[in-house]
Design an enzyme around this catalytic site. Structure first.
Site, PDB file in Angstrom:
ATOM      1  N   ILE A  14       0.839  -1.209   0.000  1.00  0.00           N
ATOM      2  CA  ILE A  14       0.000   0.000   0.000  1.00  0.00           C
ATOM      3  C   ILE A  14       0.873   1.258   0.000  1.00  0.00           C
ATOM      4  N   PHE A  82       2.583   3.101   7.679  1.00  0.00           N
ATOM      5  CA  PHE A  82       2.191   1.803   7.130  1.00  0.00           C
ATOM      6  C   PHE A  82       2.968   0.658   7.787  1.00  0.00           C
ATOM      7  N   LEU A  85       3.536  -5.522  10.792  1.00  0.00           N
ATOM      8  CA  LEU A  85       3.391  -6.910  10.339  1.00  0.00           C
ATOM      9  C   LEU A  85       1.903  -7.184  10.209  1.00  0.00           C
ATOM     10  N   LYS A  86       1.509  -8.028   9.224  1.00  0.00           N
ATOM     11  CA  LYS A  86       0.069  -8.103   8.911  1.00  0.00           C
ATOM     12  C   LYS A  86      -0.488  -9.508   8.729  1.00  0.00           C
ATOM     13  N   SER A 126      -7.544  -1.231  10.151  1.00  0.00           N
ATOM     14  CA  SER A 126      -8.112  -2.325   9.360  1.00  0.00           C
ATOM     15  C   SER A 126      -9.548  -2.600   9.776  1.00  0.00           C
ATOM     16  N   TYR A 152      -2.954  -9.863  15.831  1.00  0.00           N
ATOM     17  CA  TYR A 152      -2.840  -8.801  14.821  1.00  0.00           C
ATOM     18  C   TYR A 152      -3.961  -7.774  14.993  1.00  0.00           C
ATOM     19  N   LYS A 156      -3.979  -3.560  16.116  1.00  0.00           N
ATOM     20  CA  LYS A 156      -4.624  -2.429  15.421  1.00  0.00           C
ATOM     21  C   LYS A 156      -5.568  -1.695  16.372  1.00  0.00           C
ATOM     22  N   ASN A 201      -3.969 -14.613   1.460  1.00  0.00           N
ATOM     23  CA  ASN A 201      -5.122 -13.826   1.008  1.00  0.00           C
ATOM     24  C   ASN A 201      -5.647 -14.337  -0.330  1.00  0.00           C
ATOM     25  N   VAL A 219     -11.837 -22.757  -2.062  1.00  0.00           N
ATOM     26  CA  VAL A 219     -12.810 -21.784  -1.539  1.00  0.00           C
ATOM     27  C   VAL A 219     -13.188 -22.264  -0.141  1.00  0.00           C
ATOM     28  N   PHE A 220     -12.926 -21.412   0.833  1.00  0.00           N
ATOM     29  CA  PHE A 220     -13.107 -21.832   2.227  1.00  0.00           C
ATOM     30  C   PHE A 220     -14.581 -21.772   2.654  1.00  0.00           C
ATOM     31  N   ARG A 233     -16.816  -9.932   1.341  1.00  0.00           N
ATOM     32  CA  ARG A 233     -15.857  -8.904   1.751  1.00  0.00           C
ATOM     33  C   ARG A 233     -16.009  -7.690   0.837  1.00  0.00           C
TER      34      ARG A 233
HETATM   35  P1  NAD Z   1       3.330  -4.706   3.432  1.00  0.00           P
HETATM   36  O1  NAD Z   1       3.913  -5.785   4.274  1.00  0.00           O
HETATM   37  O2  NAD Z   1       3.370  -4.869   1.955  1.00  0.00           O
HETATM   38  O3  NAD Z   1       3.995  -3.299   3.788  1.00  0.00           O
HETATM   39  C1  NAD Z   1       4.510  -2.996   5.046  1.00  0.00           C
HETATM   40  C2  NAD Z   1       5.921  -2.486   4.835  1.00  0.00           C
HETATM   41  O4  NAD Z   1       6.467  -2.157   6.121  1.00  0.00           O
HETATM   42  C3  NAD Z   1       6.847  -3.534   4.221  1.00  0.00           C
HETATM   43  O5  NAD Z   1       7.544  -2.949   3.137  1.00  0.00           O
HETATM   44  C4  NAD Z   1       7.803  -3.902   5.342  1.00  0.00           C
HETATM   45  O6  NAD Z   1       9.099  -4.227   4.873  1.00  0.00           O
HETATM   46  C5  NAD Z   1       7.784  -2.635   6.186  1.00  0.00           C
HETATM   47  N1  NAD Z   1       8.073  -2.856   7.612  1.00  0.00           N
HETATM   48  C6  NAD Z   1       7.598  -3.825   8.433  1.00  0.00           C
HETATM   49  N2  NAD Z   1       8.099  -3.678   9.674  1.00  0.00           N
HETATM   50  C7  NAD Z   1       8.894  -2.581   9.642  1.00  0.00           C
HETATM   51  C8  NAD Z   1       9.685  -1.920  10.609  1.00  0.00           C
HETATM   52  N3  NAD Z   1       9.768  -2.376  11.861  1.00  0.00           N
HETATM   53  N4  NAD Z   1      10.383  -0.822  10.239  1.00  0.00           N
HETATM   54  C9  NAD Z   1      10.298  -0.360   8.951  1.00  0.00           C
HETATM   55  N5  NAD Z   1       9.578  -0.948   8.001  1.00  0.00           N
HETATM   56  C10 NAD Z   1       8.879  -2.046   8.330  1.00  0.00           C
HETATM   57  O7  NAD Z   1       1.826  -4.484   3.939  1.00  0.00           O
HETATM   58  P2  NAD Z   1       0.684  -3.587   3.318  1.00  0.00           P
HETATM   59  O8  NAD Z   1      -0.366  -4.501   2.802  1.00  0.00           O
HETATM   60  O9  NAD Z   1       1.253  -2.546   2.441  1.00  0.00           O
HETATM   61  O10 NAD Z   1       0.108  -2.951   4.658  1.00  0.00           O
HETATM   62  C11 NAD Z   1       0.432  -1.640   5.072  1.00  0.00           C
HETATM   63  C12 NAD Z   1      -0.318  -1.320   6.341  1.00  0.00           C
HETATM   64  O11 NAD Z   1      -1.719  -1.481   6.110  1.00  0.00           O
HETATM   65  C13 NAD Z   1      -0.012  -2.237   7.517  1.00  0.00           C
HETATM   66  O12 NAD Z   1      -0.032  -1.468   8.698  1.00  0.00           O
HETATM   67  C14 NAD Z   1      -1.154  -3.225   7.528  1.00  0.00           C
HETATM   68  O13 NAD Z   1      -1.391  -3.739   8.812  1.00  0.00           O
HETATM   69  C15 NAD Z   1      -2.303  -2.326   7.085  1.00  0.00           C
HETATM   70  N6  NAD Z   1      -3.409  -3.050   6.463  1.00  0.00           N
HETATM   71  C16 NAD Z   1      -3.176  -3.890   5.405  1.00  0.00           C
HETATM   72  C17 NAD Z   1      -4.239  -4.581   4.829  1.00  0.00           C
HETATM   73  C18 NAD Z   1      -4.007  -5.549   3.706  1.00  0.00           C
HETATM   74  O14 NAD Z   1      -4.833  -6.444   3.506  1.00  0.00           O
HETATM   75  N7  NAD Z   1      -2.938  -5.427   2.927  1.00  0.00           N
HETATM   76  C19 NAD Z   1      -5.547  -4.390   5.317  1.00  0.00           C
HETATM   77  C20 NAD Z   1      -5.746  -3.516   6.382  1.00  0.00           C
HETATM   78  C21 NAD Z   1      -4.669  -2.849   6.953  1.00  0.00           C
HETATM   79  C1  WQD Z   2     -11.002 -13.146   1.750  1.00  0.00           C
HETATM   80  C2  WQD Z   2     -12.064 -14.208   1.519  1.00  0.00           C
HETATM   81  C3  WQD Z   2     -11.719 -16.263   2.722  1.00  0.00           C
HETATM   82  C4  WQD Z   2      -8.086 -17.464   0.644  1.00  0.00           C
HETATM   83  C5  WQD Z   2      -7.475 -10.530   5.954  1.00  0.00           C
HETATM   84  C6  WQD Z   2      -7.181 -10.105   7.367  1.00  0.00           C
HETATM   85  C7  WQD Z   2      -7.661  -8.693   7.581  1.00  0.00           C
HETATM   86  C8  WQD Z   2      -7.149  -7.734   6.520  1.00  0.00           C
HETATM   87  C9  WQD Z   2      -7.361  -8.268   5.143  1.00  0.00           C
HETATM   88  C10 WQD Z   2      -5.164  -6.634   7.342  1.00  0.00           C
HETATM   89  C11 WQD Z   2     -12.470 -14.926   2.793  1.00  0.00           C
HETATM   90  C12 WQD Z   2     -11.636 -16.488   1.232  1.00  0.00           C
HETATM   91  C13 WQD Z   2      -9.214 -16.781   1.054  1.00  0.00           C
HETATM   92  C14 WQD Z   2      -8.251 -18.713  -0.034  1.00  0.00           C
HETATM   93  C15 WQD Z   2     -10.642 -18.456   0.159  1.00  0.00           C
HETATM   94  N1  WQD Z   2      -5.734  -7.522   6.618  1.00  0.00           N
HETATM   95  N2  WQD Z   2     -10.445 -17.256   0.823  1.00  0.00           N
HETATM   96  N3  WQD Z   2      -9.533 -19.154  -0.236  1.00  0.00           N
HETATM   97  O1  WQD Z   2      -9.662 -12.885   5.717  1.00  0.00           O
HETATM   98  O2  WQD Z   2     -11.050 -10.985   4.754  1.00  0.00           O
HETATM   99  O3  WQD Z   2      -8.886 -10.487   5.765  1.00  0.00           O
HETATM  100  O4  WQD Z   2      -6.868  -9.613   5.044  1.00  0.00           O
HETATM  101  O5  WQD Z   2      -5.619  -5.882   8.135  1.00  0.00           O
HETATM  102  O6  WQD Z   2      -7.252  -8.328   8.840  1.00  0.00           O
HETATM  103  O7  WQD Z   2      -7.821 -10.997   8.242  1.00  0.00           O
HETATM  104  O8  WQD Z   2      -8.944 -11.686   3.590  1.00  0.00           O
HETATM  105  O9  WQD Z   2      -8.035 -12.398   1.432  1.00  0.00           O
HETATM  106  O10 WQD Z   2      -7.629 -13.860   3.453  1.00  0.00           O
HETATM  107  O11 WQD Z   2      -9.932 -13.721   2.496  1.00  0.00           O
HETATM  108  O12 WQD Z   2     -11.761 -18.907  -0.051  1.00  0.00           O
HETATM  109  O13 WQD Z   2      -7.294 -19.412  -0.379  1.00  0.00           O
HETATM  110  O14 WQD Z   2     -11.524 -15.216   0.655  1.00  0.00           O
HETATM  111  O15 WQD Z   2     -12.402 -17.304   3.357  1.00  0.00           O
HETATM  112  O16 WQD Z   2     -13.832 -15.176   2.696  1.00  0.00           O
HETATM  113  P1  WQD Z   2      -9.719 -11.597   5.005  1.00  0.00           P
HETATM  114  P2  WQD Z   2      -8.528 -12.937   2.724  1.00  0.00           P
END
Ligand code: NAD
Ligand code: WQD
Length: 335
Positions: A14, A82, A85-86, A126, A152, A156, A201, A219-220, A233
């Site tokens: 992101i 950003f 860990l996620k 999130s 996790y 948040k 994901n 598909v879960f 979602r």
């Molecule tokens: P990402 O892992 O691709 O990006 C996070 C970046 O942070 C990575 O480049 C990683 O190397 C860096 N990083 C991790 N720990 C670090 C540290 N201690 N110091 C410096 N850099 C560090 O993840 P993303 O999907 O881009 O997510 C960004 C933010 O959004 C996160 O806070 C995540 O929790 C939140 N978020 C993500 C999702 C999603 O599904 N991708 C959904 C909701 C919220």
């Molecule tokens: C989406 C849908 C699964 C994989 C997670 C985190 C959430 C947020 C976003 C950071 C669900 C289904 C998935 C597969 C499947 N991240 N699925 N087969 O679980 O909504 O959210 O990522 O904040 O905190 O929990 O996302 O992409 O894992 O799943 O059927 O192999 O796809 O059951 O319905 P989720 P996801």
């Protein structure tokens, strides 16, 4: 030159897309990343898209020394945090690692921001903080939060509360963005999601499975109380999400309290709808079978987006088909 904005985790999925959109909006992004979940060549890819090199610091957000160095070398107007860990499953196995990076990381960042008199923060939260909503699958920012379902999710929730407490002191002005499910990639195909190992994901697993790198998608569960039995979602294109950060930076939040916004499309899609959108836009077949439910999955959640439309004048533009097409373009560019 535009205002300087520090992006912690700026080379991540992101963060990298947000760096591009900030630049297009006239800001000057400065990136910090420890590369724990990204690759340094993303910096060149961003540079290729915007035709400019960006400032990059290799370092850890928990390291006050590098933060002080950045704040002394640049007049930073705001920070988008950003870096975190996620992985939900990893957080269950190693909760302390998650408390360290996600909670201590934010503590250290806020401390140095305060010392350096940098007042503006945009924070990546999130939809996981909502858990499974009890009454309505559509959640607004006022929907009561459920107990966190994973370490996790707890980090948040804690992060949001920490930000609230610090805002109360009057020093911080913060926007908390609750992202729904970010998917897709930059239309150029140059940046996208880089999952390490087997993706947990849906969309990265799906594209890798179509590319033949993974087994067919499972598909879960198809016995949920939804239209076709699969979970719902709110999938949001990562470029739309990136643009929400530009809007958040331009917003003057109230003093003493953070402003919270859902960032989604407002539309829920089932897993089977995601698969058919992918097949329709790419003309390819997704190999999949129906398996058991995944432990910890919620049935359905999607965003009420009235607040962000009204107050940030932001709404999503890309539809699910665009998300699938761009995710596939990106996957095809990987080798
Ligand atoms: P990402 O892992 O691709 O990006 C996070 C970046 O942070 C990575 O480049 C990683 O190397 C860096 N990083 C991790 N720990 C670090 C540290 N201690 N110091 C410096 N850099 C560090 O993840 P993303 O999907 O881009 O997510 C960004 C933010 O959004 C996160 O806070 C995540 O929790 C939140 N978020 C993500 C999702 C999603 O599904 N991708 C959904 C909701 C919220
Ligand atoms: C989406 C849908 C699964 C994989 C997670 C985190 C959430 C947020 C976003 C950071 C669900 C289904 C998935 C597969 C499947 N991240 N699925 N087969 O679980 O909504 O959210 O990522 O904040 O905190 O929990 O996302 O992409 O894992 O799943 O059927 O192999 O796809 O059951 O319905 P989720 P996801």
């Amino acid at each position: 030159m535009g205002k300087k904005i520090l992006l912690t985790g700026g080379l991540g999925y992101i963060g990298s897309h947000t760096a591009v959109e900030l630049f297009h909006a006239g800001f000057q992004p400065i990136l910090l990343d420890n590369l724990s979940n990204s690759r340094v060549d993303v910096l060149d890819r961003i540079g290729e898209i915007i035709q400019q090199p960006l400032h990059f610091y290799l370092g850890d957000v928990r390291d006050g020394k590098i933060l002080r160095q950045i704040f002394s070398e640049h007049q930073i107007e705001g920070v988008i945090h950003f870096a975190a860990l996620k992985s939900v499953s990893e957080s269950v196995q190693q909760p302390l690692k998650y408390f360290d990076v996600n909670v201590s990381g934010l503590t250290q960042l806020l401390q140095v921001m305060q010392e350096s008199n940098v007042k503006k923060l945009v924070f990546s939260s999130s939809c996981t903080v909502y858990g499974q909503p009890t009454d309505n699958w559509e959640v607004s920012e006022n929907t009561p939060l459920q107990d966190p379902m994973s370490p996790y999710a707890r980090t948040k929730r804690m992060n949001e509360e920490m930000i609230q407490d610090v805002c109360h002191t009057g020093f911080l002005s913060a926007v908390i963005l609750r992202y729904f499910n970010p998917v897709g990639a930059h239309p150029s195909g140059l940046i996208g999601e880089l999952p390490l190992g087997v993706p947990a994901n849906l969309v990265p697993f799906l594209t890798q499975s179509v590319a033949g790198i993974r087994q067919p998608l499972t598909v879960f569960g198809n016995d949920y109380p939804t239209s076709d039995g699969t979970c719902i979602r709110d999938y949001i294109h990562v470029v739309d999400l990136a643009k929400a950060h530009v809007a958040a930076l331009n917003f003057n939040s109230k003093e003493h309290s953070p402003e919270v916004f859902n960032v989604g499309t407002g539309k829920g899609s089932t897993v089977l709808e995601v698969i058919s959108s992918f097949e329709k836009t790419t003309g390819l077949t997704v190999p999949f079978s129906i398996g058991p439910r995944r432990e910890g999955d919620i049935t359905a959640v999607y965003a009420n987006t009235e607040k962000i439309q009204r107050e940030l004048n932001w709404k999503s533009n890309y539809c699910l088909d665009d998300m699938m097409l761009h995710a596939w373009n990106w996957q095809k560019n990987q080798n």
